[in-house]
Motif scaffolding. Structure first.
Motif, PDB file in Angstrom:
ATOM      1  N   ALA A  95      -6.465   6.616  12.626  1.00 51.14           N
ATOM      2  CA  ALA A  95      -5.463   6.724  11.561  1.00 51.14           C
ATOM      3  C   ALA A  95      -4.140   6.091  12.007  1.00 51.14           C
ATOM      4  N   ARG A  96      -3.736   6.333  13.260  1.00 52.50           N
ATOM      5  CA  ARG A  96      -2.515   5.710  13.784  1.00 52.50           C
ATOM      6  C   ARG A  96      -2.674   4.194  13.826  1.00 52.50           C
ATOM      7  N   ARG A  97      -3.853   3.742  14.205  1.00 57.88           N
ATOM      8  CA  ARG A  97      -4.108   2.298  14.266  1.00 57.88           C
ATOM      9  C   ARG A  97      -4.035   1.694  12.862  1.00 57.88           C
ATOM     10  N   ASP A  98      -4.497   2.411  11.854  1.00 57.75           N
ATOM     11  CA  ASP A  98      -4.428   1.922  10.473  1.00 57.75           C
ATOM     12  C   ASP A  98      -2.984   1.726  10.009  1.00 57.75           C
ATOM     13  N   GLU A  99      -2.052   2.481  10.582  1.00 59.85           N
ATOM     14  CA  GLU A  99      -0.648   2.360  10.183  1.00 59.85           C
ATOM     15  C   GLU A  99      -0.059   0.998  10.512  1.00 59.85           C
ATOM     16  N   GLU A 100      -0.664   0.297  11.456  1.00 58.17           N
ATOM     17  CA  GLU A 100      -0.122  -1.019  11.797  1.00 58.17           C
ATOM     18  C   GLU A 100      -0.437  -2.051  10.716  1.00 58.17           C
ATOM     19  N   PHE A 101      -1.234  -1.700   9.732  1.00 52.15           N
ATOM     20  CA  PHE A 101      -1.550  -2.619   8.645  1.00 52.15           C
ATOM     21  C   PHE A 101      -0.650  -2.399   7.425  1.00 52.15           C
ATOM     22  N   ARG A 102       0.294  -1.456   7.518  1.00 55.54           N
ATOM     23  CA  ARG A 102       1.177  -1.129   6.390  1.00 55.54           C
ATOM     24  C   ARG A 102       2.625  -1.106   6.849  1.00 55.54           C
ATOM     25  N   MET A 103       3.511  -1.364   5.894  1.00 56.33           N
ATOM     26  CA  MET A 103       4.937  -1.150   6.140  1.00 56.33           C
ATOM     27  C   MET A 103       5.176   0.337   5.881  1.00 56.33           C
ATOM     28  N   LEU A 104       5.651   1.020   6.885  1.00 53.07           N
ATOM     29  CA  LEU A 104       5.893   2.455   6.775  1.00 53.07           C
ATOM     30  C   LEU A 104       7.322   2.719   6.315  1.00 53.07           C
ATOM     31  N   PRO A 105       7.592   3.894   5.767  1.00 57.51           N
ATOM     32  CA  PRO A 105       8.967   4.215   5.351  1.00 57.51           C
ATOM     33  C   PRO A 105       9.933   3.986   6.518  1.00 57.51           C
ATOM     34  N   GLY A 106      11.028   3.319   6.203  1.00 58.89           N
ATOM     35  CA  GLY A 106      12.052   3.039   7.208  1.00 58.89           C
ATOM     36  C   GLY A 106      11.859   1.719   7.945  1.00 58.89           C
ATOM     37  N   GLU A 107      10.675   1.123   7.837  1.00 59.34           N
ATOM     38  CA  GLU A 107      10.452  -0.168   8.488  1.00 59.34           C
ATOM     39  C   GLU A 107      11.000  -1.286   7.603  1.00 59.34           C
ATOM     40  N   THR A 108      11.503  -2.318   8.246  1.00 64.23           N
ATOM     41  CA  THR A 108      12.024  -3.470   7.529  1.00 64.23           C
ATOM     42  C   THR A 108      11.278  -4.720   7.967  1.00 64.23           C
ATOM     43  N   LEU A 109      11.276  -5.694   7.106  1.00 63.18           N
ATOM     44  CA  LEU A 109      10.669  -6.971   7.455  1.00 63.18           C
ATOM     45  C   LEU A 109      11.391  -7.580   8.655  1.00 63.18           C
TER      46      LEU A 109
END
Length: 185
Positions: A95-109
């Motif tokens: 599940a943590r590894r899957d997070e690297e495929f999404r922009m999470l809240p607070g992340e910026t380009l």
């Protein structure tokens, strides 16, 4: 700020290389450029949008490529222990590894691109200074790797290049689906 101004590593920090190492770095830089270029003129919100049937977004794809490159560069230096045992991963690990495929809240380009630039700088420095491209390690345990296979630093760098190229193609499709913009053509 233009994408390349924000995300291109300082070439002065990496020693000058020639021959095979220069070729490897040039090909990798070219594929990195096309991957980064897909994010030109996007907002953080756009970078996080899913535009195809898959779960990928541009920001998440760049996060993933940075994570993969970081992991394989660590493998070149420290061997399979740097990547862990994929056969022992739990659902929470996946599940943590899957997070690297999404922009999470607070992340910026901008933040994602800056992290990728730092990973690229570190890899480029490694390629320039590594004593021996033939140095090899056994691959980490994973169901998708051949048992008892070994990869040299050279083979690992070619894998990083292939991953970057493949995901640059994915990014181009995602961007074209987003607003019609293309990396080439």
């Amino acid at each position: 700020m233009a994408v390349d101004e924000l995300t291109t590593p300082e070439s002065a920090e990496t020693p000058t290389v020639t021959g095979e190492r220069a070729d490897l770095l040039e090909v990798l830089a070219n594929h990195r450029h096309f991957l980064r270029f897909t994010t030109r003129d996007l907002t953080d919100e756009q970078a996080g949008l899913r535009t195809t049937a898959g779960a990928l977004c541009l920001g998440g794809l760049i996060k993933h490529v940075a994570s993969v490159e970081r992991g394989w560069a660590d493998f070149i230096v420290d061997g399979p222990s740097a990547m862990g045992d994929f056969t022992a991963m739990t659902e929470a690990d996946w599940a943590r590894r899957d997070e690297e495929f999404r922009m999470l809240p607070g992340e910026t380009l901008a933040g994602v691109l800056a992290d990728y630039a730092e990973v690229a700088r570190r890899t480029d420095e490694l390629v320039a200074t590594l004593p021996d491209l033939d140095a090899a390690w056994p691959l980490p345990k994973a169901p998708w790797f051949e048992a008892d296979a070994r990869w040299s630093a050279r083979r690992t760098l070619m894998h990083i290049i292939a991953e970057t190229a493949q995901h640059a193609g994915h990014a181009d499709i995602i961007r074209e689906s987003l607003d019609g913009a293309k990396s080439m053509g």
